[in-house]
Design a protein around this motif. Structure first.
Motif, PDB file in Angstrom:
ATOM      1  N   PHE A  68       5.429  -2.312   2.820  1.00  0.00           N
ATOM      2  CA  PHE A  68       4.124  -2.670   2.255  1.00  0.00           C
ATOM      3  C   PHE A  68       3.684  -4.044   2.754  1.00  0.00           C
ATOM      4  CE2 PHE A  68       1.521  -4.637  -1.112  1.00  0.00           C
ATOM      5  CZ  PHE A  68       0.448  -3.745  -1.092  1.00  0.00           C
ATOM      6  N   SER A  69       4.607  -5.000   2.829  1.00  0.00           N
ATOM      7  CA  SER A  69       4.266  -6.340   3.317  1.00  0.00           C
ATOM      8  C   SER A  69       3.738  -6.287   4.738  1.00  0.00           C
ATOM      9  CB  SER A  69       5.497  -7.256   3.248  1.00  0.00           C
ATOM     10  OG  SER A  69       5.910  -7.456   1.911  1.00  0.00           O
ATOM     11  N   VAL A  70       4.353  -5.450   5.586  1.00  0.00           N
ATOM     12  CA  VAL A  70       3.890  -5.324   6.973  1.00  0.00           C
ATOM     13  C   VAL A  70       2.507  -4.682   7.017  1.00  0.00           C
ATOM     14  CG1 VAL A  70       4.334  -4.196   9.189  1.00  0.00           C
ATOM     15  CG2 VAL A  70       6.225  -5.246   7.935  1.00  0.00           C
ATOM     16  N   ILE A  71       2.292  -3.653   6.184  1.00  0.00           N
ATOM     17  CA  ILE A  71       0.982  -2.994   6.125  1.00  0.00           C
ATOM     18  C   ILE A  71      -0.111  -4.007   5.782  1.00  0.00           C
ATOM     19  CG2 ILE A  71      -0.424  -1.351   4.793  1.00  0.00           C
ATOM     20  CD1 ILE A  71       2.081   0.428   4.597  1.00  0.00           C
ATOM     21  N   VAL A  72       0.152  -4.853   4.787  1.00  0.00           N
ATOM     22  CA  VAL A  72      -0.828  -5.851   4.349  1.00  0.00           C
ATOM     23  C   VAL A  72      -1.109  -6.855   5.462  1.00  0.00           C
ATOM     24  CG1 VAL A  72      -1.247  -7.749   2.732  1.00  0.00           C
ATOM     25  CG2 VAL A  72      -0.290  -5.596   1.901  1.00  0.00           C
TER      26      VAL A  72
END
Length: 487
Positions: free
Chosen positions: A61-65
């Motif tokens: 999720f952190s990478v997606i953001v």
């Protein structure tokens, strides 16, 4: 033939003992965020990496953001390139991400998936709080302040309310500019047609209502301040019982005792201009005539018809205060009444956590900030009474009328407040002068100003900054627009 994907858990406890989570929903949400362009916009404002149970999902999720923030579509290949590990769950990271893509639901499901993920995160925090509380209740030693039971309850309440504050509330939901403008125009039309009523609760004083666009505004923090003797509790008594005629009112009386506060309400409600019953007479009780008692009984009947509750405590924590507000809101709602205004008399007696122990400026900042958020979250108006600093009475100061610069201890009070009401009574200072020096001119001016009360709006987000000249009778704990007879 696809391989079942089982991500790493954060602990090795059996499934039944693992903290609350939903692996399938986390997978479906992450898959949707990678598959559907623009899906992240629906949840980005509220969803955080720590809401996910699995560490691998937090990283994804952190990478997606970060990719979305950089203007790059967060597709599976793009995400894979920034993951710190080559494998997830014993298989290549790309295979895992591809499986998430096949688990994705339609874009419309994204807010629902996010709500479930956040709900389980909230449950895990509650479990952690409960486990910590059980451990401390069994093993914490007695500290220097004595028994620890009350301290444990305060800590648990503070943590529980912190969890509650993170839950989304409908009236705080975000809108685009267009949606917000459309909503506001619709609301104006409903107000004009009478379909809905104004959010403001009347103060009972017409001039004050006009100056504040209707009175006490929901979602706002009002600060009412003055030096000792200016009548803070007197004004609070009248305004709280006026407001309780049309909305629920909760009063936290932390300074005076229960009998003193209710004696003030009875003095206010039984007031007759040519023969008032003073607060002191009611407190004494024994010298009251039968007619006086009849007037008090009539005042009691009228008081019982108000949506008014008074909590008298020597002090209260922010957590306790919040809990009582929620409980009263629920109690009133069962009767079809909305809680409208919460009065707190006064700032000095609100307890805070040990986080800023000994740093009063920071403590006051915490109190002001949390009360402002309480007003917004619970859709109520919070009226906090406070004291002004001694600079008002400095010898070199010619005009003792206060300004917001005279707020005691912290400028954060002024910053957090939506409206600052500063109280001033010329009669208080004239009486002091007359006691030190008999002067006919001072006596005449005191007679003229005896029932004069100035409310100075030093800050007012709902209207102009101005000074209101009102009538008051401090001995009878009552204020009004003009000299009054029976209430």
């Amino acid at each position: 033939m696809s391989t079942a994907v089982v991500p790493f858990r954060q602990d090795q406890r059996p499934e039944a003992e693992a903290p609350p989570h939903n692996a399938e929903v986390e997978q479906a949400l992450l898959g949707a965020l990678m598959v559907w362009p623009g899906a992240l916009e629906k949840v980005a404002a509220r969803l955080e990496p720590e809401h996910f149970f699995f560490a691998d999902h937090q990283e994804i999720f952190s990478v997606i953001v970060r990719l979305a923030a950089a203007g790059t579509i967060p597709s599976a290949p793009a995400v894979k390139g920034y993951l710190p590990k080559a494998e997830i769950g014993g298989q290549p990271a790309m295979a895992y991400l591809a499986h998430l893509g096949t688990s994705a639901g339609v874009s419309a499901n994204v807010p629902g998936y996010a709500a479930i993920v956040m709900d389980f995160a909230q449950r895990r925090r509650l479990v952690a709080i409960g486990e910590e509380l059980a451990l401390r209740a069994r093993h914490d030693p007695i500290d220097e302040n004595g028994m620890v039971g009350a301290s444990l309850i305060d800590d648990a309440e503070t943590q529980m309310l912190a969890v509650r504050s993170e839950a989304p509330d409908a009236h705080l939901a975000g809108m685009t500019a267009g949606e917000g403008a459309e909503w506001m125009l619709s609301r104006i039309e409903e107000l004009r047609s009478g379909t809905i009523l104004s959010n403001a609760i009347s103060t009972g004083v017409p001039d004050l209502d006009r100056a504040t666009s209707g009175g006490f505004q929901r979602g706002q923090l009002y600060l009412m301040a003055g030096r000792p003797g200016m009548g803070k509790t007197v004004v609070m008594t009248s305004l709280s019982r006026y407001a309780a005629r049309e909305a629920g009112v909760l009063v936290f009386q932390l300074e005076v005792t229960r009998d003193q506060q209710f004696a003030r309400y009875l003095a206010d409600l039984s007031y007759v201009h040519n023969r008032p019953l003073t607060f002191g007479q009611i407190m004494k009780g024994v010298d009251l005539s039968d007619d006086d008692v009849w007037r008090l009984e009539n005042a009691q009947k009228r008081l019982s018809q108000l949506h008014l509750r008074v909590e008298c405590e020597p002090s209260i924590s922010l957590a306790q205060l919040t809990y009582k507000v929620k409980a009263e809101k629920k109690r009133l709602a069962a009767k079809g009444v909305r809680l409208g205004v919460v009065f707190i008399d006064y700032l000095k007696y609100i307890k805070v956590s040990d986080r800023y122990a000994g740093q009063r400026v920071l403590e006051i900042g915490q109190i002001a900030g949390e009360l402002k958020q309480l007003a917004k979250r619970e859709d109520i108006c919070v009226v906090l009474l406070a004291q002004l600093n001694r600079g008002v009475e400095a010898k070199e100061r010619q005009d003792r009328r206060p300004t917001v610069a005279d707020l005691r201890d912290s400028g954060e009070l002024e910053e957090a407040a939506d409206c600052v009401l500063l109280l001033y009574r010329d009669a208080f200072y004239l009486q002091k002068k007359l006691r030190s020096k008999e002067d006919p001119e001072i006596a005449a001016k005191l007679f003229e100003k005896q029932n004069s009360l100035e409310i100075i709006l030093g800050k007012n987000r709902s209207g102009p900054e101005c000074t209101l000249d009102l009538w008051c009778d401090v001995a009878s704990s009552t204020i009004a627009q003009h000299a009054r007879g029976a209430a």
